[in-house]
Design a protein around this motif. Structure first.
Motif, PDB file in Angstrom:
ATOM      1  N   LYS A  14       0.849  -1.199   0.000  1.00 28.51           N
ATOM      2  CA  LYS A  14       0.000   0.000   0.000  1.00 28.51           C
ATOM      3  C   LYS A  14       0.882   1.245   0.000  1.00 28.51           C
ATOM      4  O   LYS A  14       1.823   1.332   0.810  1.00 28.51           O
ATOM      5  N   GLY A  17      -0.455   8.723   0.671  1.00 27.79           N
ATOM      6  CA  GLY A  17      -0.568   9.979  -0.088  1.00 27.79           C
ATOM      7  C   GLY A  17       0.759  10.628  -0.438  1.00 27.79           C
ATOM      8  O   GLY A  17       0.957  11.064  -1.580  1.00 27.79           O
ATOM      9  N   THR A 238       5.121   4.543   3.570  1.00 22.00           N
ATOM     10  CA  THR A 238       4.718   5.881   3.994  1.00 22.00           C
ATOM     11  C   THR A 238       5.925   6.816   3.933  1.00 22.00           C
ATOM     12  O   THR A 238       6.846   6.565   3.139  1.00 22.00           O
ATOM     13  N   ASP A 239       5.918   7.883   4.754  1.00 17.08           N
ATOM     14  CA  ASP A 239       6.995   8.871   4.656  1.00 17.08           C
ATOM     15  C   ASP A 239       7.908   8.879   5.880  1.00 17.08           C
ATOM     16  O   ASP A 239       8.640   9.834   6.103  1.00 17.08           O
ATOM     17  N   GLY A 242       9.366   3.922   9.786  1.00 15.48           N
ATOM     18  CA  GLY A 242       8.651   2.829  10.443  1.00 15.48           C
ATOM     19  C   GLY A 242       7.835   3.403  11.573  1.00 15.48           C
ATOM     20  O   GLY A 242       7.627   4.624  11.643  1.00 15.48           O
ATOM     21  N   MET A 244       7.643   4.768  15.050  1.00 17.66           N
ATOM     22  CA  MET A 244       8.676   5.390  15.882  1.00 17.66           C
ATOM     23  C   MET A 244       8.236   5.357  17.345  1.00 17.66           C
ATOM     24  O   MET A 244       7.053   5.207  17.653  1.00 17.66           O
ATOM     25  N   ASP A 247       5.558  10.257  17.912  1.00 16.89           N
ATOM     26  CA  ASP A 247       5.332  10.989  16.665  1.00 16.89           C
ATOM     27  C   ASP A 247       6.555  11.879  16.392  1.00 16.89           C
ATOM     28  O   ASP A 247       6.869  12.762  17.201  1.00 16.89           O
ATOM     29  N   ARG A 249       6.979  14.331  14.694  1.00 17.74           N
ATOM     30  CA  ARG A 249       6.695  15.781  14.649  1.00 17.74           C
ATOM     31  C   ARG A 249       6.721  16.378  16.058  1.00 17.74           C
ATOM     32  O   ARG A 249       6.951  17.555  16.235  1.00 17.74           O
ATOM     33  N   LYS A 274      -0.739   8.377  13.739  1.00 16.61           N
ATOM     34  CA  LYS A 274      -1.356   8.478  12.412  1.00 16.61           C
ATOM     35  C   LYS A 274      -0.740   7.516  11.395  1.00 16.61           C
ATOM     36  O   LYS A 274      -1.321   7.244  10.337  1.00 16.61           O
ATOM     37  N   VAL A 275       0.420   7.002  11.726  1.00 16.39           N
ATOM     38  CA  VAL A 275       1.133   6.141  10.786  1.00 16.39           C
ATOM     39  C   VAL A 275       0.300   4.912  10.388  1.00 16.39           C
ATOM     40  O   VAL A 275       0.515   4.333   9.326  1.00 16.39           O
TER      41      VAL A 275
END
Ligand code: ADP
Ligand code: ASP
Ligand code: MG
Length: 472
Positions: A14, A17, A238-239, A242, A244, A247, A249, A274-275
């Motif tokens: 998968k 975005g 994803t970006d 893995g 973490m 988060d 951020r 959100k991952v």
């Protein structure tokens, strides 16, 4: 990787975005898929290009407010963004094939918005058709990009695979029907030696009405398809490198976790990581299919493996997560309504509104029930409970609903916290040292997670303090 003799393993990949966010990223997807297609049979599931789902939802809401201009500029932006991919990555023959298909989706978008502006309304059912049409566009493009690099591929609309109930906006798959349908439809593509490129996020009711699986639901689509095909593995690109320890951020020095268990992944995603979409693990649980989280920006990094049971027995906390926009709701049964009766009626109200709590605490001497909700759920719950207890509140048998807004729930997760003394104490003192007040606490007997409610404004510092304390 488990692999039966002489047969290539089946991997469902998968792509999120950001992994399909621009021509360069989509080119990278083509390279990743082509690279693995030599060693494995690959089935692809794609999200929409990053950010466009939000743009579509905003355009629909604007149209429903009567704005007849906004969607026209959004249509142009969408056309430009997708056209750019076609221009840069597709052969002329592929462009001729694909551009009319993209144009069809763009005119669906325009017609739907025009309809919303006329009736001044957008129903959840119409919103699902609209918000997921960008997945059709990205699947069309990704399949064409794969063909352009010499890889047979075919876009498949998940409305032909995933059968759901009619809970538009957050539909639940009906697995008994989805599994054979997915197997059968994809077998037709796989037999031709083509890679199926399936639209994430969407499904359809038995009657064929388009539904969506909830925001961020393409992860779920990936494992629904993986479960149905009994894939050897599901890889979620994803970006980030893995899952973490927090988060990234919020905590820039968070670290990648090489392996986590299904239960830890479910807990982390439920509490805001959100991952992963919170329902992602459910379709692969029984079949014990491993799920990998990998970084499409850094494909050589192994990523995180999500496995049925943890193999690492190191005691303590594995990761910290948080929900930063919650409310604490308190209701008191006073002397007249026993705690069990109060709780029964409150939870029945939550059930009728299909709302999950983030945390629950009780103070039975005063018959006081306190629970935390996501911001978005508060208005419905408040209206429901005020109606449920209308008479009791009027006669002051039940106290009014007290809502403490701007609350964050910080959650420490780890299967190996069970039976390890001192974890709560260390977390308390880490928060205390930073002058952060704990408003409420909850921990279940499974000891899989421990939750703290703090002020939203403290969330970043609180997550960092606990992360540092446990040296994650
Ligand atoms: P995609 O578009 O690929 O589905 P998302 O934005 O939905 O990607 O999810 C990836 C993001 O999840 C990361 O960029 C990161 O900011 C966020 N995230 C939150 N918590 C974590 C965590 N514990 N580990 C990794 N990423 C996390
Ligand atoms: N495009 C959808 C969303 O933004 C689904 C997904 O990205 O997983 O919610
Ligand atoms: Mg996501």
């Amino acid at each position: 990787m488990t692999q039966s003799k002489g047969k290539k393993p089946l991997i469902v990949m998968k792509f999120g975005g950001t992994s399909v966010g621009n021509p360069e990223r989509i080119k990278g997807v083509g390279e990743i898929v082509a690279d693995h297609a030599e060693r494995a049979e690959v089935v692809v599931v794609v999200s929409a290009m990053g950010g466009v789902t939000d743009t579509l939802i905003r355009a629909a809401n604007q149209a429903a407010r009567g704005d007849r201009e906004h969607w026209k500029s959004v249509r142009q932006d969408l056309a430009r963004k997708h056209r750019e991919v076609a221009d840069q990555l597709l052969t002329a023959a592929e462009q001729a094939e694909v551009l009319p298909q993209l144009a069809e989706q763009l005119s669906n978008f325009e017609n739907l918005c025009s309809g919303f502006s006329l009736v001044r309304e957008v129903t959840p059912r119409a919103m699902d058709t609209l918000s997921s049409l960008v997945e059709v566009m990205s699947a069309t493009l990704v399949a064409a990009v794969l063909r352009s690099v010499g890889q047979a591929a075919e876009a498949v609309d998940a409305t032909e695979l995933i059968v759901t109930d009619d809970n538009f906006g957050s539909a639940a798959p009906i697995f008994d029907e989805t599994n054979p349908k997915t197997k059968q439809r994809l077998a037709a593509v796989r037999k031709k030696g083509a890679i199926p490129v399936v639209t994430g996020f969407r499904g359809a009711t038995r009657e064929g009405l388009c539904t969506t699986l909830g925001r961020g639901g393409s992860d779920y689509s990936g494992t629904i398809v993986g479960g149905a095909l009994e894939a050897d593995e599901v890889w979620i690109w994803t970006d980030v490198d893995g899952v973490m320890t927090a988060d990234p951020r919020l905590v820039p020095n968070s670290r990648i976790i090489p392996e986590i268990s299904y239960r830890e992944a479910i807990e982390l995603s439920f509490f805001g990581a959100k991952v992963l979409h919170p329902k992602t693990i459910q379709p692969v649980m029984k079949k014990k299919i491993p799920v990998w989280i990998k970084n499409s920006f850094n494909p050589s990094c192994p990523g995180t493996k999500i496995v049925p049971l943890p193999t690492d027995r190191t005691p303590g906390v594995k990761a910290i997560t948080s929900v930063s926009s919650a409310n604490l709701v308190t209701i008191s049964g006073r002397d007249t309504l026993s705690f069990p009766r109060l709780a029964t009626r409150v939870f029945n109200g939550l059930h009728l509104e299909d709302v999950s709590t983030l945390m629950v605490t009780q103070s039975s001497a005063d018959n006081v029930l306190c629970f935390a909700l996501h911001d978005a759920d508060l208005p419905r719950v408040r209206a429901r409970l005020e109606k449920t207890f209308e008479l009791e509140m009027l006669h002051e048998y039940v106290g009014t609903l007290e809502v403490m807004p701007k609350i964050a729930i910080i959650v420490a997760v780890g299967e190996n916290m069970k039976g390890t003394p001192g974890i709560a104490g260390r977390a308390f003192s880490a928060l205390g040292k930073k002058g952060i007040n704990i408003i409420a606490i909850a921990q279940g007997s499974s000891e899989l997670s421990i939750s703290f409610a703090v002020k939203s404004s403290d969330v970043k510092e609180a997550v960092k303090a606990i992360h540092d304390e446990f040296q994650l």
